[in-house]
Design an enzyme around this catalytic site. Structure first.
Site, PDB file in Angstrom:
ATOM      1  N   ASP A 192      81.042   4.967 105.950  1.00 42.27           N
ATOM      2  CA  ASP A 192      81.957   3.985 106.539  1.00 42.27           C
ATOM      3  C   ASP A 192      81.235   2.883 107.290  1.00 42.27           C
ATOM      4  O   ASP A 192      81.829   1.872 107.641  1.00 42.27           O
ATOM      5  CB  ASP A 192      82.865   4.688 107.551  1.00 42.27           C
ATOM      6  CG  ASP A 192      84.065   5.307 106.894  1.00 42.27           C
ATOM      7  OD1 ASP A 192      84.660   4.650 106.035  1.00 42.27           O
ATOM      8  OD2 ASP A 192      84.399   6.452 107.244  1.00 42.27           O
TER       9      ASP A 192
HETATM   10  C1  BGC Z   1      82.032   6.370 112.368  1.00 40.43           C
HETATM   11  C2  BGC Z   1      82.243   6.958 111.028  1.00 40.43           C
HETATM   12  C3  BGC Z   1      83.702   7.051 110.764  1.00 40.43           C
HETATM   13  C4  BGC Z   1      84.376   5.712 110.945  1.00 40.43           C
HETATM   14  C5  BGC Z   1      85.855   5.812 110.761  1.00 40.43           C
HETATM   15  C6  BGC Z   1      82.760   5.071 112.477  1.00 40.43           C
HETATM   16  O1  BGC Z   1      82.625   4.574 113.765  1.00 40.43           O
HETATM   17  O2  BGC Z   1      80.648   6.205 112.613  1.00 40.43           O
HETATM   18  O3  BGC Z   1      81.637   8.219 110.953  1.00 40.43           O
HETATM   19  O4  BGC Z   1      83.923   7.478 109.465  1.00 40.43           O
HETATM   20  O5  BGC Z   1      84.112   5.216 112.209  1.00 40.43           O
HETATM   21  O6  BGC Z   1      86.459   4.590 110.740  1.00 40.43           O
HETATM   22  C1  NOJ Z   2      83.493  10.261 108.741  1.00 44.45           C
HETATM   23  C2  NOJ Z   2      84.603   9.856 107.848  1.00 44.45           C
HETATM   24  O1  NOJ Z   2      85.736  10.661 108.094  1.00 44.45           O
HETATM   25  C3  NOJ Z   2      84.204   9.963 106.405  1.00 44.45           C
HETATM   26  O2  NOJ Z   2      85.230   9.480 105.588  1.00 44.45           O
HETATM   27  C4  NOJ Z   2      82.941   9.220 106.140  1.00 44.45           C
HETATM   28  O3  NOJ Z   2      82.571   9.472 104.817  1.00 44.45           O
HETATM   29  C5  NOJ Z   2      81.847   9.619 107.085  1.00 44.45           C
HETATM   30  N1  NOJ Z   2      82.293   9.519 108.430  1.00 44.45           N
HETATM   31  C6  NOJ Z   2      80.579   8.794 106.914  1.00 44.45           C
HETATM   32  O4  NOJ Z   2      80.715   7.513 107.431  1.00 44.45           O
END
Ligand code: BGC
Ligand code: NOJ
Length: 848
Positions: free
Chosen positions: A521
């Site tokens: 993400d």
């Molecule tokens: C986090 C990710 C997460 C995302 C969700 C980010 O700030 O680092 O792990 O999946 O937010 O929007």
């Molecule tokens: C957490 C999110 O829930 C997941 O969708 C994503 O793949 C990982 N973070 C990595 O960013």
């Protein structure tokens, strides 16, 4: 250092001190009613949706941590304490918290009194039950006064925190016998209410927080009512509604009394919200408003008190739902019977897979705790934990499809229903809403779509479901696009749309366009955000988004689409199947030509067409995700690229606490990369050990032939193996964490974001399907162990499509191939054919 131990015989983790490094929690409930419960009684409850139907309040980021919860205050001759230690924090002579499967039992003792609290959410009941046992362990009689306590949330957890100017004038409550009703907003557009009850006469109550605590300057730990040992009989009117019962107990030496508290939720039909037209309750349920009925109040009936009740034209809130539910828990024996039913249900769920090996940490992980976490994660996606506020996110499209891998064997029917819900939030072009709200099942418009890996996870989810169940008929199930029934098409068409969304959106190198982000993400190659507070994921800062490409999505495409081709073949769509296979071959070529950096797979191409995750970059030279996914997808087994990529992972990313996501971490903000470079080095996606993708490397190592490394990586992140370093790891030793701080972080080894993480499903999948090697396929159960020599013999009992397979593995290790026999008859290859439902099959795998 440990803060407890595993009691394997009871399938419990026993926390032996209230002073753990962080709150260590459990999840109660797995259908509609959910509670989060810490080892100090902290946490909150909600009905179905942690955001829209929050029952009790919780203060994230409070000091001391872990406020609020459900608390029982004991007043013993002026001494006030809590068996959960919190909130009063009076020293306990005995303390223990046993987190079990769907229940927790907290015991505290002080001054000759022992109190045990067993919390659980029963099957098919919208409530949390608290079975309380109070024992006088001393030599003298005891006169105790108990006060229960919960603080109500005004339903919408976000609005509850934001709209104080309105909310502080809303609260309404009613006390009826021993039941306290929370009725805020019931007079207007809500048809639901919450209640908190005890199965004994009460000696008073409080429903106004300030009255209970003693005004705005007193901490809950010092609350006035328990100190005084007398209820306030306060009635909420605006401000902060709570529910507290006062129960007095006189206990002879050695005597034990039991109480059953029930915290519940009920709904009324919109057109039958009120008790009756005349304001007269049906016979047998009659109660008076504005007066306390002495027979209900026990021996120490308080003075007459007002018990406010919202009215509509003199009619009272209809309470038959609550009463019916309370009747199921009227006695401690009834509560215990429900607890036993819950235990039986968990034993049945977990019983589909049972390992016996010499490694007790592996046994307890795959048999109990990892499976348990998989179901919790499947239920709640990323909504409510001690790190997810229950407000921010609903059900993630990619997350839920992956979570399925961990539960499909346990709850195939629920997995099926979830797949259909997910597919219904897909658009006709194959893209999908990134998230949906569980209460409405509608896509979340704020976030929208455009995460270009999302569609492929639906193929992975459906294919995992089909391998487990063989239920090919699901492919014909009509499923709406964008929740519009007029756009319904067979599920198979959704999968084809997923495929098409990738092949129809290739970039300059023939690799998939990344869109807003792929699995990661935080790799936001089109956002170019430079304003604080702007969303990394939804800001479209620059260009038309048709240059930045993802090697990871390419790998994912090669890992999933061959399964789609097989399904199309089985449906007689051989032409389309061939097209899908051609596209997979083309993708392999694109990965070969543009995804390889020389010693590992590149991660992406940015919006200028420059490589990301390449030796040519000054930071972020190698990322873990494509090394795992490209090898899983079949890249480079023959020309040495698979081995080289995995060796690069070992040399550059693997550390004592797991495999870091990238190296070297970004030290400055890269506007062209986005959120990934926003974290200090070593945290989260910027070089933290993002546990979710470690199992991909474990699988890749299993595939590429180094089971020793695979098992070693598994142990580095699996909490049971980290129990002994609890003071470093900090989160629960029985639940995976999303992230462990990476080598570059000052607090390397510290875990965060435990419980709701895709790590649960992937770790379980990697351990059971790849290391232990028992894996479902369309044609049967594959048995292909990939464990290092010296691991020893083991047995796995696996339920699969209604039959039971008793699998014995002897001499696992290198070489990976063994001799397979089924019921004593040798079988070629590694697939055990599907047996008749109800059959028991003996499988033997032997090293040559
Ligand atoms: C986090 C990710 C997460 C995302 C969700 C980010 O700030 O680092 O792990 O999946 O937010 O929007
Ligand atoms: C957490 C999110 O829930 C997941 O969708 C994503 O793949 C990982 N973070 C990595 O960013």
């Amino acid at each position: 250092m440990q803060f407890g131990y595993f009691d394997d015989a009871a399938s419990e983790y026993v926390v032996t001190t209230p002073d753990t490094p962080l709150p260590w929690i459990n999840y109660l409930g797995s259908q509609d009613f959910f509670s989060l419960l810490s080892h100090r009684g902290g946490g909150y409850s909600f009905y179905r949706d942690a955001k829209l139907r929050r029952l009790t309040r919780f203060r994230y980021q409070s000091i001391p941590a872990d406020n609020d919860g459900r608390y029982l205050f004991v007043h013993d001759g002026g001494d006030v304490w809590n068996p959960t230690f919190a909130p009063a924090q009076a020293a306990l002579e005995e303390y223990e918290c046993r987190h079990g499967l769907g229940y927790s039992r907290i015991t505290g003792a002080r001054g000759g009194v022992r109190v045990g609290l067993t919390f659980f959410v029963p099957l098919d009941a919208a409530c949390e039950v608290q079975l309380v046992t109070v024992t006088n362990t001393g030599e003298a009689p005891k006169d105790l006064t108990l006060f229960s306590y919960v603080e109500w949330c005004l339903w919408d957890a976000l609005d509850d925190a934001l709209n104080l100017q309105r909310n502080l004038s809303l609260a309404e409550a009613e006390v009826d016998g021993s039941t306290i009703y929370h009725l805020t907003e019931y007079r207007e557009r809500r048809n639901h209410y919450a209640f908190y009850s005890v199965n004994a006469p009460i000696d008073g109550f409080d429903t106004d927080r300030d009255a209970f605590v003693g005004g705005p300057w007193t901490a809950l730990a010092e609350a006035a009512v328990p100190r005084a040992g007398r209820p306030g009989n306060s009635v909420a009117s605006g401000w902060y509604p709570i529910a507290s019962h006062c129960v007095r107990l006189a206990l002879a030496p050695g005597e034990t009394r039991e109480l059953v508290f029930v915290l519940g939720y009920a709904e009324n039909p919109d057109d039958a919200k009120w008790e009756n037209g005349s304001g007269v309750a049906p016979e047998g349920e009659r109660h008076e408003v504005g007066r306390s009925a002495p027979h209900e109040m026990g021996r120490h009936a308080p003075p007459e008190v007002r018990r406010a009740a919202p009215h509509e034209m003199g009619r009272l809130v209809r309470k038959d739902g609550a009463r019916a539910l309370l009747a199921r828990f009227a006695t401690a024996d009834q509560a215990r019977a429900e607890l036993a039913r819950l235990a039986a249900s968990w034993a049945g769920l977990l019983g589909h897979f049972h390992l016996e090996s010499a490694d007790d940490k592996l046994n307890r992980s795959v048999n109990v705790w990892n499976q348990y976490q998989c179901l919790v994660t499947f239920n709640l996606s990323r909504s409510a934990s001690y790190f997810e506020t229950g407000i921010g996110r609903g059900m993630g499209f990619r997350d839920s499809n992956q979570d399925l891998l961990g539960v499909v064997a346990m709850v195939p029917d629920r997995a099926r229903a979830r797949l259909l819900d997910l597919a219904a939030t897909q658009f006709t072009d194959g893209s999908a809403y990134h998230q949906y709200q569980p209460l409405t099942k509608r896509g979340n418009h704020d976030l929208g779509s455009g995460f270009n890996d999302d569609p492929l996870w639906l193929i992975w989810g459906v294919s995992a479901y089909l391998k487990e169940t063989g239920d090919l008929a699901i492919l014909d199930e009509p499923v709406p696009f964008d929740n519009d029934a007029a756009l319904a098409a067979p599920l198979l068409d959704h999968l084809v749309a997923s495929w098409y969304h990738v092949v129809g959106n290739l970039g300059p190198h023939g690799l998939p366009l990344i869109g807003r982000a792929d699995w990661n993400d935080c790799l936001n190659l089109n956002a170019f955000t430079a304003s604080p507070g702007e969303s990394f994921q939804t800001t479209a800062g620059r260009g038309d988004g048709r240059i930045a490409e993802s090697v990871f999505i390419a790998g994912l495409f090669t890992a999933t689409c061959p399964d789609l081709a097989d399904l199309l073949d089985r449906r007689g769509e051989t032409g389309l199947a061939a097209q899908v296979r051609d596209s997979v071959a083309a993708m392999h070529e694109a990965i070969h030509d543009h995804g390889w950096d020389g010693a590992w797979f590149r991660r992406a191409y940015d919006a200028f067409g420059a490589p990301v995750g390449s030796a040519t970059n000054d930071e972020g030279q190698i990322y873990v995700e494509p090394q795992g996914m490209c090898v899983i997808g079949g890249a480079g087994p023959d020309d040495g690229r698979a081995r080289a990529a995995l060796d690069a992972v070992a040399a550059r990313l693997a550390g004592e606490h797991g495999i870091a996501l990238l190296a070297p971490p970004y030290t400055r903000y890269h506007v062209e990369l986005g959120e990934i470079s926003s974290y200090p080095p070593g945290y989260k996606e910027n070089g933290g050990v993002f546990c979710h993708n470690n199992p991909w490397i474990i699988m890749a190592e299993a595939i590429a032939g180094d089971p020793g490394r695979a098992f070693d990586y598994y142990r580095r992140i699996t909490p049971a193996y980290r129990e002994a370093i609890g003071q470093v790891h900090m989160t629960e030793p029985y639940a995976y964490a999303q992230m462990i701080a990476g080598p570059a972080a000052p607090r390397s080894g510290q875990a965060k974001n435990s419980w709701l993480t895709g790590t649960a499903a992937w770790a379980w999948h990697a351990a059971t399907c790849w290391l232990l090697g028992v894996r479902p396929s369309l044609d049967g159960l594959v048995v292909a162990p990939r464990l290092p020599a010296g691991f020893g013999d083991y047995t796995v009992t696996r339920r699969f499509r209604g039959a039971t397979y008793r699998i014995t593995v002897t001499g696992a290790g290198t070489p990976a191939t063994g001799r397979l026999s089924v019921d004593g008859v040798a079988v070629d290859g590694d697939v055990v054919p599907v047996a008749a439902p109800g059959a028991t099959v003996d499988v033997l795998w032997q090293a040559p």
